[in-house]
Design an enzyme around this catalytic site. Structure first.
Site, short mmCIF file in Angstrom:
data_model
loop_
_atom_site.label_atom_id
_atom_site.label_comp_id
_atom_site.label_asym_id
_atom_site.label_seq_id
_atom_site.Cartn_x
_atom_site.Cartn_y
_atom_site.Cartn_z
N ARG A 111 0.82 -1.21 0.00
CA ARG A 111 0.00 0.00 0.00
C ARG A 111 0.86 1.27 0.00
O ARG A 111 0.41 2.30 -0.46
CB ARG A 111 -0.96 0.00 1.20
CG ARG A 111 -2.16 -0.91 0.97
CD ARG A 111 -3.09 -0.89 2.16
NE ARG A 111 -4.41 -1.44 1.80
CZ ARG A 111 -5.42 -1.49 2.63
NH1 ARG A 111 -5.31 -1.02 3.87
NH2 ARG A 111 -6.58 -1.98 2.24
N LYS B 201 -16.76 -14.84 6.39
CA LYS B 201 -18.16 -14.49 6.68
C LYS B 201 -18.99 -14.29 5.42
O LYS B 201 -18.68 -13.45 4.58
CB LYS B 201 -18.21 -13.23 7.54
CG LYS B 201 -17.76 -13.48 8.96
CD LYS B 201 -17.86 -12.23 9.81
CE LYS B 201 -19.25 -12.04 10.38
NZ LYS B 201 -19.32 -10.77 11.14
N GLY C 137 -7.07 -7.97 1.38
CA GLY C 137 -5.78 -8.14 2.04
C GLY C 137 -5.33 -9.58 2.11
O GLY C 137 -4.17 -9.89 1.81
N GLY D 155 -12.47 -4.39 1.34
CA GLY D 155 -13.84 -3.91 1.53
C GLY D 155 -14.25 -2.92 0.46
O GLY D 155 -15.38 -2.96 -0.05
C1 3PG Z 1 -8.83 -1.63 5.07
O1 3PG Z 1 -7.72 -2.07 5.32
O2 3PG Z 1 -9.83 -2.35 4.90
C2 3PG Z 1 -8.95 -0.15 4.87
O3 3PG Z 1 -7.76 0.49 5.16
C3 3PG Z 1 -10.11 0.40 5.66
O4 3PG Z 1 -9.90 0.15 7.02
P1 3PG Z 1 -11.15 -0.02 7.98
O5 3PG Z 1 -11.83 -1.29 7.55
O6 3PG Z 1 -10.60 -0.06 9.37
O7 3PG Z 1 -12.05 1.18 7.74
#
Ligand code: 3PG
Ligand code: MG
Length: 365
Positions: free
Chosen positions: A37, A174, A319, A342
């Site tokens: 990132r 999930k 990730g 997400g």
């Molecule tokens: C992630 O790693 O999913 C993003 O950086 C967003 O982080 P968060 O889910 O804590 O908002």
């Protein structure tokens, strides 16, 4: 869907530019486990510094509760950034201030104070309507950074003109998090392959016994409705199981009590690979099993190898699956590794994100 680009900013020479990045990297004992990132933001940061801008980057890290907390100090990120982009400063963790997640206008004021322009390169956070994402574009000339723009281009391409067959592979634990995206994908793809912890709720919906495997009992009906749509959903036909005395064995999809499925089995891995090999477009999000444990890594590895070998256009998001392809040394074989988990799923589900809307509505757009 046109976002303002870096070229749309006023001349940045000698100007102060605030860049929202997503440097929410995995940390272990203060050590950065994967700096993807950070490296991914370099084209934007270098574009700006190369034109004489004074650049301040900002990011969140982890989920601190609106106040300083040493375990989410950005110091390791700042040190890595210093090596990669020595002229770029980095603010403290945005989430150390409760104003960030609350999208407090007073916090936005403090962020933009003294800045001339704003660039959003935080694709991984574009689904969060937080102060640093949606606030600055209403106050400063703003643009999408190169990473954000490329992520949106790739995902829009998948949704709008993917070459067929288009195969999506979903895993992760999930199913409740992914019902919306599954529904959206079923309208787009030729086959949806499901593994990982979430497959057990689908297997239960098919009437299989799931033993002690992960199961979201309140989602079984929702899975049954998805299966009844008549779209092509490919579920595992065998599993790798962990037993009551910690023994590991291969099994079918009827899991006895006391046992739990922690990976897809070799037959499923082969079947999934066949579906992936025939695809001209592949989207993969979420591991097939608990791949951090070598006993349950084979399914994820086989899928990663199939995606890497696929001759179609391949995108890996999230990730865990990005970490898996890196762990297996296959990341170079993937056409596009998304920095957003997400965010990419929400983009597929909704077709837009708060961070993108804010840029489209920015003062200069
Ligand atoms: C992630 O790693 O999913 C993003 O950086 C967003 O982080 P968060 O889910 O804590 O908002
Ligand atoms: Mg997240």
């Amino acid at each position: 869907m046109k976002l303002p680009q870096l070229e749309d900013l006023p001349d940045v020479a000698g100007k102060r530019v605030l860049v929202r990045c997503d440097f929410n990297v995995p940390l272990a004992g203060g050590h950065i486990e994967d700096d993807l990132r950070i490296r991914s933001a370099l084209p934007t940061l270098e574009w700006l510094t190369g034109r004489g801008a004074q650049v301040t980057a900002c990011t969140h890290l982890g989920r601190p509760k609106g106040k300083p907390d040493p375990s989410t100090d950005v110091a390791p990120v700042r040190a890595r950034l210093k090596e990669l982009a020595p002229d770029v400063a980095l603010m403290d963790n945005l989430r150390w201030d409760a104003g960030e997640e609350a999208n407090d206008p007073a916090f936005v004021d403090r962020l933009v104070a003294g800045q001339d322009c704003y660039v959003d390169d935080a694709f991984g956070s574009a689904h969060r309507a937080h102060a640093s994402i949606v606030g600055p574009p209403a106050r400063l000339p703003s643009a999408a950074g190169r990473l954000l723009a490329r992520e949106v281009e790739v995902l829009s391409g998948l949704l709008n003109d993917a070459k067929r067959p288009f195969v999506a592979v979903l895993g992760g634990s999930k199913v409740s998090d992914k019902l919306g995206v599954i529904q959206a994908l079923l309208d787009k793809v030729d086959a949806l392959v499901i593994g990982g912890g979430m497959c057990f709720t689908f297997l239960a919906a098919e009437g299989q016994r799931t033993g002690d495997s992960l199961l979201e009992a309140d989602q079984v009906d929702a899975c049954r409705r998805l299966l009844a749509l008549g779209k092509r959903i490919v579920l595992p036909s065998d599993l790798t199981l962990l037993g009551p005395d910690n023994q590991v064995r291969q099994g079918g999809t009827s899991v006895p009590d006391g046992w739990k499925g922690l990976d897809i089995g070799p037959g499923s891995a082969a079947e999934f690979s066949d579906v992936i090999t025939d695809a001209r477009t592949v989207l993969w999000n979420g591991p097939m099993g608990v791949f951090e444990d070598p006993r349950f890594a084979a399914g994820t590895r086989t899928v990663a190898e199939a995606v890497a070998a696929c001759r179609g256009f391949t995108v890996v998001g999230g990730g865990d699956s990005a970490a898996a392809v890196a762990q297996f040394g296959l990341d170079k074989e993937i056409d596009f590794v998304s920095t957003g988990g997400g965010a990419s799923l929400e983009f597929i589900e909704q077709g837009d994100l708060p961070g993108l809307r804010a840029l489209r509505e920015s003062v200069n757009a």
